[in-house]
Design a protein around this motif. Structure first.
Motif, PDB file in Angstrom:
ATOM      1  N   ALA A 122      49.309  35.215  40.388  1.00  0.00           N
ATOM      2  CA  ALA A 122      49.355  36.335  41.055  1.00  0.00           C
ATOM      3  C   ALA A 122      49.155  36.522  42.653  1.00  0.00           C
ATOM      4  O   ALA A 122      48.178  36.128  42.861  1.00  0.00           O
ATOM      5  CB  ALA A 122      48.302  37.640  40.330  1.00  0.00           C
ATOM      6  N   THR A 123      50.059  36.938  43.381  1.00  0.00           N
ATOM      7  CA  THR A 123      50.140  37.161  44.577  1.00  0.00           C
ATOM      8  C   THR A 123      50.306  38.691  44.784  1.00  0.00           C
ATOM      9  O   THR A 123      50.878  39.230  44.064  1.00  0.00           O
ATOM     10  CB  THR A 123      50.914  36.248  45.403  1.00  0.00           C
ATOM     11  OG1 THR A 123      52.552  36.604  44.997  1.00  0.00           O
ATOM     12  CG2 THR A 123      50.872  34.756  45.264  1.00  0.00           C
ATOM     13  N   TYR A 124      49.781  38.895  46.218  1.00  0.00           N
ATOM     14  CA  TYR A 124      49.980  40.514  46.777  1.00  0.00           C
ATOM     15  C   TYR A 124      50.382  40.765  47.883  1.00  0.00           C
ATOM     16  O   TYR A 124      50.197  39.627  48.814  1.00  0.00           O
ATOM     17  CB  TYR A 124      48.208  40.910  46.693  1.00  0.00           C
ATOM     18  CG  TYR A 124      47.607  40.566  45.295  1.00  0.00           C
ATOM     19  CD1 TYR A 124      47.834  41.492  44.157  1.00  0.00           C
ATOM     20  CD2 TYR A 124      47.122  39.460  44.975  1.00  0.00           C
ATOM     21  CE1 TYR A 124      47.313  41.361  42.957  1.00  0.00           C
ATOM     22  CE2 TYR A 124      46.437  39.204  43.668  1.00  0.00           C
ATOM     23  CZ  TYR A 124      46.698  40.045  42.509  1.00  0.00           C
ATOM     24  OH  TYR A 124      45.872  39.764  41.517  1.00  0.00           O
ATOM     25  N   ASP A 125      51.282  41.578  47.953  1.00  0.00           N
ATOM     26  CA  ASP A 125      51.904  42.180  49.202  1.00  0.00           C
ATOM     27  C   ASP A 125      51.568  43.495  49.400  1.00  0.00           C
ATOM     28  O   ASP A 125      52.405  44.666  48.561  1.00  0.00           O
ATOM     29  CB  ASP A 125      53.517  41.739  49.280  1.00  0.00           C
ATOM     30  CG  ASP A 125      54.220  42.172  50.317  1.00  0.00           C
ATOM     31  OD1 ASP A 125      53.591  42.546  51.399  1.00  0.00           O
ATOM     32  OD2 ASP A 125      55.523  42.373  50.147  1.00  0.00           O
ATOM     33  N   SER A 126      50.962  44.033  50.280  1.00  0.00           N
ATOM     34  CA  SER A 126      50.468  45.330  50.510  1.00  0.00           C
ATOM     35  C   SER A 126      50.070  45.999  49.199  1.00  0.00           C
ATOM     36  O   SER A 126      50.340  47.134  49.045  1.00  0.00           O
ATOM     37  CB  SER A 126      51.712  46.079  50.991  1.00  0.00           C
ATOM     38  OG  SER A 126      52.091  45.547  52.388  1.00  0.00           O
ATOM     39  N   SER A 138      45.038  35.420  46.166  1.00  0.00           N
ATOM     40  CA  SER A 138      45.868  35.293  44.907  1.00  0.00           C
ATOM     41  C   SER A 138      44.933  35.151  43.645  1.00  0.00           C
ATOM     42  O   SER A 138      43.697  34.853  44.033  1.00  0.00           O
ATOM     43  CB  SER A 138      46.688  33.990  45.097  1.00  0.00           C
ATOM     44  OG  SER A 138      46.091  32.951  45.426  1.00  0.00           O
ATOM     45  N   VAL A 139      45.491  35.113  42.558  1.00  0.00           N
ATOM     46  CA  VAL A 139      44.491  35.086  41.362  1.00  0.00           C
ATOM     47  C   VAL A 139      45.468  34.037  40.344  1.00  0.00           C
ATOM     48  O   VAL A 139      46.507  34.641  39.950  1.00  0.00           O
ATOM     49  CB  VAL A 139      44.150  36.231  40.524  1.00  0.00           C
ATOM     50  CG1 VAL A 139      43.675  35.885  39.315  1.00  0.00           C
ATOM     51  CG2 VAL A 139      43.390  37.202  41.595  1.00  0.00           C
ATOM     52  N   LEU A 140      44.815  32.759  40.229  1.00  0.00           N
ATOM     53  CA  LEU A 140      45.321  31.958  39.153  1.00  0.00           C
ATOM     54  C   LEU A 140      45.189  32.313  37.579  1.00  0.00           C
ATOM     55  O   LEU A 140      43.756  32.482  37.574  1.00  0.00           O
ATOM     56  CB  LEU A 140      45.131  30.488  39.422  1.00  0.00           C
ATOM     57  CG  LEU A 140      45.838  29.277  38.715  1.00  0.00           C
ATOM     58  CD1 LEU A 140      47.386  29.459  38.910  1.00  0.00           C
ATOM     59  CD2 LEU A 140      45.318  28.112  39.233  1.00  0.00           C
ATOM     60  N   GLY A 169      44.713  39.846  29.084  1.00  0.00           N
ATOM     61  CA  GLY A 169      44.825  38.988  27.744  1.00  0.00           C
ATOM     62  C   GLY A 169      44.702  37.272  28.245  1.00  0.00           C
ATOM     63  O   GLY A 169      45.064  36.404  27.342  1.00  0.00           O
ATOM     64  N   ALA A 170      44.790  37.341  29.473  1.00  0.00           N
ATOM     65  CA  ALA A 170      44.807  35.922  29.943  1.00  0.00           C
ATOM     66  C   ALA A 170      43.217  35.284  29.736  1.00  0.00           C
ATOM     67  O   ALA A 170      42.333  35.803  29.315  1.00  0.00           O
ATOM     68  CB  ALA A 170      44.718  35.686  31.571  1.00  0.00           C
ATOM     69  N   CYS A 171      43.337  33.905  29.407  1.00  0.00           N
ATOM     70  CA  CYS A 171      42.142  33.070  28.909  1.00  0.00           C
ATOM     71  C   CYS A 171      41.124  32.892  30.134  1.00  0.00           C
ATOM     72  O   CYS A 171      40.082  32.814  29.938  1.00  0.00           O
ATOM     73  CB  CYS A 171      42.912  31.884  28.458  1.00  0.00           C
ATOM     74  SG  CYS A 171      43.513  31.875  26.853  1.00  0.00           S
ATOM     75  N   GLY A 172      41.671  32.813  31.301  1.00  0.00           N
ATOM     76  CA  GLY A 172      40.844  32.739  32.576  1.00  0.00           C
ATOM     77  C   GLY A 172      41.416  33.173  33.661  1.00  0.00           C
ATOM     78  O   GLY A 172      42.510  33.272  33.800  1.00  0.00           O
ATOM     79  N   TYR A 173      40.464  33.625  34.648  1.00  0.00           N
ATOM     80  CA  TYR A 173      41.101  33.888  36.031  1.00  0.00           C
ATOM     81  C   TYR A 173      40.298  33.257  36.917  1.00  0.00           C
ATOM     82  O   TYR A 173      39.046  33.059  36.985  1.00  0.00           O
ATOM     83  CB  TYR A 173      40.799  35.476  36.084  1.00  0.00           C
ATOM     84  CG  TYR A 173      41.409  36.525  35.150  1.00  0.00           C
ATOM     85  CD1 TYR A 173      42.826  36.625  35.259  1.00  0.00           C
ATOM     86  CD2 TYR A 173      40.764  36.971  34.084  1.00  0.00           C
ATOM     87  CE1 TYR A 173      43.387  37.630  34.429  1.00  0.00           C
ATOM     88  CE2 TYR A 173      41.231  37.752  33.132  1.00  0.00           C
ATOM     89  CZ  TYR A 173      42.546  38.213  33.298  1.00  0.00           C
ATOM     90  OH  TYR A 173      43.160  38.913  32.237  1.00  0.00           O
ATOM     91  N   PHE A 188      43.966  25.473  47.714  1.00  0.00           N
ATOM     92  CA  PHE A 188      42.911  26.888  47.414  1.00  0.00           C
ATOM     93  C   PHE A 188      41.579  26.572  47.097  1.00  0.00           C
ATOM     94  O   PHE A 188      41.606  25.439  46.366  1.00  0.00           O
ATOM     95  CB  PHE A 188      43.672  27.767  46.523  1.00  0.00           C
ATOM     96  CG  PHE A 188      45.128  28.172  46.621  1.00  0.00           C
ATOM     97  CD1 PHE A 188      45.220  29.212  46.947  1.00  0.00           C
ATOM     98  CD2 PHE A 188      45.971  27.359  45.880  1.00  0.00           C
ATOM     99  CE1 PHE A 188      46.782  29.685  47.314  1.00  0.00           C
ATOM    100  CE2 PHE A 188      47.273  27.938  46.038  1.00  0.00           C
ATOM    101  CZ  PHE A 188      47.653  29.076  46.643  1.00  0.00           C
ATOM    102  N   GLU A 189      40.770  27.213  47.775  1.00  0.00           N
ATOM    103  CA  GLU A 189      39.354  27.118  47.098  1.00  0.00           C
ATOM    104  C   GLU A 189      39.366  28.368  45.995  1.00  0.00           C
ATOM    105  O   GLU A 189      39.555  29.479  46.405  1.00  0.00           O
ATOM    106  CB  GLU A 189      38.374  27.210  48.206  1.00  0.00           C
ATOM    107  CG  GLU A 189      36.846  27.230  47.830  1.00  0.00           C
ATOM    108  CD  GLU A 189      35.876  27.146  48.956  1.00  0.00           C
ATOM    109  OE1 GLU A 189      34.741  26.869  48.693  1.00  0.00           O
ATOM    110  OE2 GLU A 189      36.459  27.406  50.066  1.00  0.00           O
ATOM    111  N   VAL A 190      38.368  27.995  44.981  1.00  0.00           N
ATOM    112  CA  VAL A 190      38.167  28.979  43.994  1.00  0.00           C
ATOM    113  C   VAL A 190      37.050  29.746  44.662  1.00  0.00           C
ATOM    114  O   VAL A 190      35.706  29.055  44.821  1.00  0.00           O
ATOM    115  CB  VAL A 190      37.970  28.365  42.652  1.00  0.00           C
ATOM    116  CG1 VAL A 190      37.626  29.393  41.517  1.00  0.00           C
ATOM    117  CG2 VAL A 190      39.094  27.448  42.091  1.00  0.00           C
TER     118      VAL A 190
END
Length: 160
Positions: free
Chosen positions: A18-22, A63-65, A110-114, A134-136
């Motif tokens: 997941a990435t974000y734009d504004s 971002s969120v993986l 419902g994702a298994c992890g974020y 990326f750093e978590v």
């Protein structure tokens, strides 16, 4: 079915980045993902140059993986085969009631992890993807069961 190429015999988790734009979220499908360091916890993700995800990452770092669940198989075509440049993935997911909030970010329900990621750098690798690391900064495991795996997509005929 014929013999698979060596890179298609692995069985790795399927992710959505997941990435974000504004504030507007875009999500893609990623299988070229790997942890590369424990301290600090670093991940590398290869991102296709032609995607909205690539544009978002070049312009920002939020971002969120998301580790996908088996229930997300139905989303592979919409999140992975349609471009966020012309297809509003947030609107699509909201209509299906599949958006949740985690750590003040819109994420896939419902994702298994974020894993919240902070972009550390990127490198053009002369292929069709650019390598980002990326750093978590935060993480949460919701379930260790029924993780969507690469071979599940092959067996279902979704890819290859």
């Amino acid at each position: 079915m014929g013999v698979k190429r060596p890179w298609n015999i692995v069985n790795v988790p399927v992710y959505s980045l997941a990435t974000y734009d504004s504030g507007q979220v875009n999500m893609n499908i990623c299988t070229y993902v790997t942890a590369v360091s424990m301290k600090p916890k670093l991940f590398m993700v290869a991102i296709d140059y032609s995607t909205k995800t690539y544009e978002n990452l070049k312009n920002g770092s939020q971002s969120v993986l998301q580790v996908l669940h088996q229930d997300h198989k139905q989303l592979i075509n919409s999140l992975g085969m349609k471009s966020g440049k012309s297809f509003n993935k947030l609107e699509f997911l909201q209509k299906k009631n599949l958006i949740d909030e985690w750590n003040e970010n819109n994420v896939l329900k419902g994702a298994c992890g974020y894993l919240e990621l902070k972009k550390m750098g990127h490198k053009n690798i002369d292929g069709d993807h650019e390598l980002f690391w990326f750093e978590v900064t935060k993480s949460s495991t919701k379930s260790e069961k029924e993780i969507l795996m690469f071979q599940d997509l092959i067996e279902e005929g979704i890819i290859l």
